[in-house]
Scaffold this motif. Sequence first.
Motif, PDB file in Angstrom:
ATOM      1  N   THR A 109       0.259  -1.484  -0.167  1.00 47.45           N
ATOM      2  CA  THR A 109      -0.167  -0.012  -0.188  1.00 47.45           C
ATOM      3  C   THR A 109       1.255   1.543   0.021  1.00 47.45           C
ATOM      4  O   THR A 109       2.100   0.927   0.361  1.00 47.45           O
ATOM      5  N   GLY A 110       0.361   2.468  -0.059  1.00 47.92           N
ATOM      6  CA  GLY A 110       0.819   3.364  -0.313  1.00 47.92           C
ATOM      7  C   GLY A 110       1.828   3.955  -1.481  1.00 47.92           C
ATOM      8  O   GLY A 110       2.184   5.325  -1.274  1.00 47.92           O
ATOM      9  N   GLY A 111       1.674   3.172  -2.255  1.00 46.57           N
ATOM     10  CA  GLY A 111       2.221   3.947  -3.671  1.00 46.57           C
ATOM     11  C   GLY A 111       1.565   4.358  -4.228  1.00 46.57           C
ATOM     12  O   GLY A 111       0.784   4.235  -4.248  1.00 46.57           O
ATOM     13  N   ARG A 112       2.340   4.206  -5.004  1.00 45.76           N
ATOM     14  CA  ARG A 112       1.000   4.700  -6.485  1.00 45.76           C
ATOM     15  C   ARG A 112       2.058   4.469  -8.056  1.00 45.76           C
ATOM     16  O   ARG A 112       2.791   4.911  -8.464  1.00 45.76           O
ATOM     17  N   LEU A 113       1.002   3.700  -8.716  1.00 44.68           N
ATOM     18  CA  LEU A 113       1.066   3.210 -10.200  1.00 44.68           C
ATOM     19  C   LEU A 113       0.104   3.458 -11.160  1.00 44.68           C
ATOM     20  O   LEU A 113      -0.577   3.638 -11.519  1.00 44.68           O
ATOM     21  N   GLU A 114       1.380   4.557 -12.349  1.00 50.64           N
ATOM     22  CA  GLU A 114       0.241   5.171 -12.834  1.00 50.64           C
ATOM     23  C   GLU A 114      -0.491   4.410 -13.933  1.00 50.64           C
ATOM     24  O   GLU A 114      -0.235   3.234 -14.596  1.00 50.64           O
ATOM     25  N   ASN A 115      -2.028   4.761 -14.300  1.00 46.53           N
ATOM     26  CA  ASN A 115      -2.821   3.882 -15.059  1.00 46.53           C
ATOM     27  C   ASN A 115      -1.802   2.392 -16.471  1.00 46.53           C
ATOM     28  O   ASN A 115      -2.472   1.774 -17.036  1.00 46.53           O
ATOM     29  N   SER A 116      -0.953   4.165 -16.791  1.00 43.84           N
ATOM     30  CA  SER A 116      -0.314   3.725 -18.339  1.00 43.84           C
ATOM     31  C   SER A 116       0.531   3.243 -17.460  1.00 43.84           C
ATOM     32  O   SER A 116       1.531   2.608 -18.704  1.00 43.84           O
ATOM     33  N   HIS A 117       0.925   2.965 -16.936  1.00 47.09           N
ATOM     34  CA  HIS A 117       2.369   1.963 -16.413  1.00 47.09           C
ATOM     35  C   HIS A 117       2.109   0.777 -15.888  1.00 47.09           C
ATOM     36  O   HIS A 117       0.928   0.804 -15.432  1.00 47.09           O
ATOM     37  N   HIS A 118       3.039  -0.154 -16.454  1.00 52.26           N
ATOM     38  CA  HIS A 118       2.561  -1.596 -15.511  1.00 52.26           C
ATOM     39  C   HIS A 118       3.404  -1.700 -14.837  1.00 52.26           C
ATOM     40  O   HIS A 118       5.389  -1.007 -14.670  1.00 52.26           O
ATOM     41  N   ASP A 119       3.887  -2.854 -13.494  1.00 52.74           N
ATOM     42  CA  ASP A 119       5.147  -2.994 -12.697  1.00 52.74           C
ATOM     43  C   ASP A 119       4.997  -4.291 -12.221  1.00 52.74           C
ATOM     44  O   ASP A 119       3.766  -5.067 -12.866  1.00 52.74           O
ATOM     45  N   GLU A 120       5.545  -4.856 -11.705  1.00 54.26           N
ATOM     46  CA  GLU A 120       5.367  -6.558 -10.529  1.00 54.26           C
ATOM     47  C   GLU A 120       5.536  -6.417  -9.173  1.00 54.26           C
ATOM     48  O   GLU A 120       6.140  -5.262  -8.569  1.00 54.26           O
ATOM     49  N   PHE A 121       4.935  -6.727  -8.573  1.00 55.60           N
ATOM     50  CA  PHE A 121       5.437  -7.193  -7.047  1.00 55.60           C
ATOM     51  C   PHE A 121       5.335  -8.319  -7.113  1.00 55.60           C
ATOM     52  O   PHE A 121       4.862  -9.495  -7.798  1.00 55.60           O
ATOM     53  N   ILE A 122       6.446  -9.560  -6.387  1.00 56.13           N
ATOM     54  CA  ILE A 122       7.283  -9.882  -5.587  1.00 56.13           C
ATOM     55  C   ILE A 122       6.796 -10.695  -4.849  1.00 56.13           C
ATOM     56  O   ILE A 122       7.230 -10.269  -4.138  1.00 56.13           O
ATOM     57  N   PHE A 123       7.072 -11.973  -4.470  1.00 54.53           N
ATOM     58  CA  PHE A 123       6.818 -12.813  -3.646  1.00 54.53           C
ATOM     59  C   PHE A 123       6.959 -14.452  -3.632  1.00 54.53           C
ATOM     60  O   PHE A 123       7.050 -14.437  -4.943  1.00 54.53           O
ATOM     61  N   SER A 124       7.276 -14.499  -2.723  1.00 56.35           N
ATOM     62  CA  SER A 124       7.931 -16.158  -2.721  1.00 56.35           C
ATOM     63  C   SER A 124       7.386 -17.117  -1.690  1.00 56.35           C
ATOM     64  O   SER A 124       6.500 -17.212  -0.414  1.00 56.35           O
ATOM     65  N   ALA A 125       7.330 -18.660  -1.926  1.00 56.56           N
ATOM     66  CA  ALA A 125       5.846 -18.974  -1.090  1.00 56.56           C
ATOM     67  C   ALA A 125       6.436 -20.717  -1.764  1.00 56.56           C
ATOM     68  O   ALA A 125       6.756 -20.585  -2.614  1.00 56.56           O
ATOM     69  N   THR A 126       6.673 -22.076  -0.970  1.00 53.10           N
ATOM     70  CA  THR A 126       6.596 -22.832  -0.904  1.00 53.10           C
ATOM     71  C   THR A 126       4.968 -23.435  -1.578  1.00 53.10           C
ATOM     72  O   THR A 126       3.991 -23.029  -0.816  1.00 53.10           O
TER      73      THR A 126
END
Length: 173
Positions: A109-126
């Motif tokens: 939370t608390g960030g800002r990703l403009e509609n015209s941009h893309h990004d990645e959010f990463i997590f690891s799990a078994t």
Amino acid sequence: MKKLNRGLRAVLAAAAFAISLPASAHITFENKEVEAGRLVKFVLRIPHGCAGSATTAIRIAIPDALSGVTPEAKPGWTLSAATADATPVHVAAASNGTGGLQAKEIGWTGGRLENSHHDEFIFSATVSARAGTIYVPVVQECEKGVERWIEIPSNGGSSEDLKHPAPSVRVQP
């Protein structure tokens, strides 16, 4: 000349139709298949905001088939995690060698990703030892609106038929 005009009209009509179609970019995982029983790095791709509005939060519901979750910090965003009963979990504990969190939800939370941009959010799990498909519901909160990528196909159904499908991966034995 008539053939050229007819052909040109057909091309222009097709182009106009294609432009009028709504964007159908869904939230997806970079990896389409994962190995059962392995620690996997999940890269969640966010291709756009909500109806023209910037993304301000991403929340992921962790299914039972994933355990030992370790979310990756993202500059400009605040990490959070909670257990099944919504008890907040201290995310820094994930880096102390305990094997990750037993969280049922993680979020940025608390960030800002403009509609015209893309990004990645990463997590690891078994990943669980069972083969099949794992669906991971995601809620994308924006400055104006929310997109709930939580639809899971019914038995035998396809994600292609859903308007807001949950991102998924196939588990290989």
